[in-house]
Design a protein around this motif. Structure first.
Motif, PDB file in Angstrom:
ATOM      1  N   VAL A  37       1.401  -1.189  -0.460  1.00  0.00           N
ATOM      2  CA  VAL A  37      -0.035   0.273   0.135  1.00  0.00           C
ATOM      3  C   VAL A  37       1.021   0.561  -0.068  1.00  0.00           C
ATOM      4  CG1 VAL A  37      -2.193  -1.026   0.787  1.00  0.00           C
ATOM      5  CG2 VAL A  37      -0.276  -0.173   2.605  1.00  0.00           C
ATOM      6  N   LYS A  38       0.148   2.664  -0.351  1.00  0.00           N
ATOM      7  CA  LYS A  38       1.295   3.814  -0.233  1.00  0.00           C
ATOM      8  C   LYS A  38       1.373   4.066   0.724  1.00  0.00           C
ATOM      9  CE  LYS A  38       1.191   5.831  -4.569  1.00  0.00           C
ATOM     10  NZ  LYS A  38       0.436   7.115  -5.726  1.00  0.00           N
ATOM     11  N   ALA A  39       2.337   5.210   1.087  1.00  0.00           N
ATOM     12  CA  ALA A  39       2.296   5.523   1.781  1.00  0.00           C
ATOM     13  C   ALA A  39       1.181   6.267   2.821  1.00  0.00           C
ATOM     14  CB  ALA A  39       3.534   6.864   2.179  1.00  0.00           C
ATOM     15  N   LYS A  40       0.496   7.264   2.228  1.00  0.00           N
ATOM     16  CA  LYS A  40      -1.210   7.424   2.391  1.00  0.00           C
ATOM     17  C   LYS A  40      -2.047   6.451   3.666  1.00  0.00           C
ATOM     18  CE  LYS A  40      -4.340  10.399   1.408  1.00  0.00           C
ATOM     19  NZ  LYS A  40      -5.590  11.459   0.180  1.00  0.00           N
ATOM     20  N   ARG A  57       9.695   3.262   9.115  1.00  0.00           N
ATOM     21  CA  ARG A  57      10.834   2.479   8.122  1.00  0.00           C
ATOM     22  C   ARG A  57      12.330   2.884   7.879  1.00  0.00           C
ATOM     23  NH1 ARG A  57       9.433   6.805   4.059  1.00  0.00           N
ATOM     24  NH2 ARG A  57      11.151   7.802   4.596  1.00  0.00           N
ATOM     25  N   ILE A  58      12.711   4.044   8.807  1.00  0.00           N
ATOM     26  CA  ILE A  58      14.467   3.931   9.265  1.00  0.00           C
ATOM     27  C   ILE A  58      14.041   3.137   9.757  1.00  0.00           C
ATOM     28  CG2 ILE A  58      16.016   5.286  10.348  1.00  0.00           C
ATOM     29  CD1 ILE A  58      14.582   7.486   8.813  1.00  0.00           C
ATOM     30  N   SER A  59      14.149   2.490  10.934  1.00  0.00           N
ATOM     31  CA  SER A  59      13.800   1.890  12.144  1.00  0.00           C
ATOM     32  C   SER A  59      13.881   0.319  11.736  1.00  0.00           C
ATOM     33  CB  SER A  59      13.511   1.955  13.175  1.00  0.00           C
ATOM     34  OG  SER A  59      11.957   2.491  13.350  1.00  0.00           O
ATOM     35  N   GLY A  60      13.574  -0.301  10.066  1.00  0.00           N
ATOM     36  CA  GLY A  60      12.984  -1.162   9.913  1.00  0.00           C
ATOM     37  C   GLY A  60      12.386  -2.192  10.382  1.00  0.00           C
ATOM     38  N   LYS A  61      11.816  -1.348  11.014  1.00  0.00           N
ATOM     39  CA  LYS A  61       9.342  -1.816  11.341  1.00  0.00           C
ATOM     40  C   LYS A  61       9.012  -2.044  10.115  1.00  0.00           C
ATOM     41  CE  LYS A  61       9.773  -0.989  16.360  1.00  0.00           C
ATOM     42  NZ  LYS A  61       9.822  -0.176  17.595  1.00  0.00           N
ATOM     43  N   LEU A  62       8.964  -1.574   9.448  1.00  0.00           N
ATOM     44  CA  LEU A  62       7.716  -1.935   8.456  1.00  0.00           C
ATOM     45  C   LEU A  62       8.665  -1.915   7.096  1.00  0.00           C
ATOM     46  CD1 LEU A  62       5.602   1.434   7.969  1.00  0.00           C
ATOM     47  CD2 LEU A  62       4.743  -1.064   8.747  1.00  0.00           C
ATOM     48  N   GLN A  63       8.556  -3.119   6.262  1.00  0.00           N
ATOM     49  CA  GLN A  63       9.617  -3.519   5.433  1.00  0.00           C
ATOM     50  C   GLN A  63       8.747  -2.181   4.205  1.00  0.00           C
ATOM     51  OE1 GLN A  63       9.154  -7.276   4.048  1.00  0.00           O
ATOM     52  NE2 GLN A  63       9.415  -6.946   2.165  1.00  0.00           N
ATOM     53  N   TYR A  64       9.768  -1.781   2.998  1.00  0.00           N
ATOM     54  CA  TYR A  64       8.516  -1.116   2.189  1.00  0.00           C
ATOM     55  C   TYR A  64       9.714  -1.160   0.965  1.00  0.00           C
ATOM     56  CZ  TYR A  64      13.486   1.685   2.578  1.00  0.00           C
ATOM     57  OH  TYR A  64      14.398   2.056   2.860  1.00  0.00           O
ATOM     58  N   ARG A  65       9.287  -0.492  -0.124  1.00  0.00           N
ATOM     59  CA  ARG A  65       9.718  -0.579  -1.450  1.00  0.00           C
ATOM     60  C   ARG A  65       9.758   1.094  -2.178  1.00  0.00           C
ATOM     61  NH1 ARG A  65      12.030  -4.179  -0.506  1.00  0.00           N
ATOM     62  NH2 ARG A  65      10.875  -6.626  -1.372  1.00  0.00           N
TER      63      ARG A  65
END
Length: 84
Positions: A37-40, A57-65
């Protein structure tokens, strides 16, 4: 007259339409449960600010692309945050 419409014809027609609508709605529900899903949307699901989402995101708790400048988050990771 041979071509009269009976109550049974109308009932069958209604059942056909209802069946087709159920199929369309089921397909839409599958499309809305996307894996990424998008950031919003992620912010709305978590009820957090953009800065808080960035921290996750920076702490690595959420996987992102990152695709063309937009961040996409894994829905499973978002739901796992609720379990922690």
């Amino acid at each position: 007259m041979e071509n009269q419409i009976t109550k049974e014809d109308l009932r069958l027609f209604a059942q056909t339409i209802i069946g087709e609508l159920k199929e369309i709605l089921a397909k839409q529900n599958k499309e809305t449960s996307l894996e990424w899903v998008k950031a919003k949307v992620a912010r709305q699901l978590l009820s957090i600010s953009p800065a808080s989402l960035q921290t996750l995101r920076i702490s690595g708790k959420l996987q992102y692309r990152k695709v063309l400048g937009s961040y996409y988050y894994n829905r499973k990771d978002i739901m796992n945050l609720f379990n922690e």
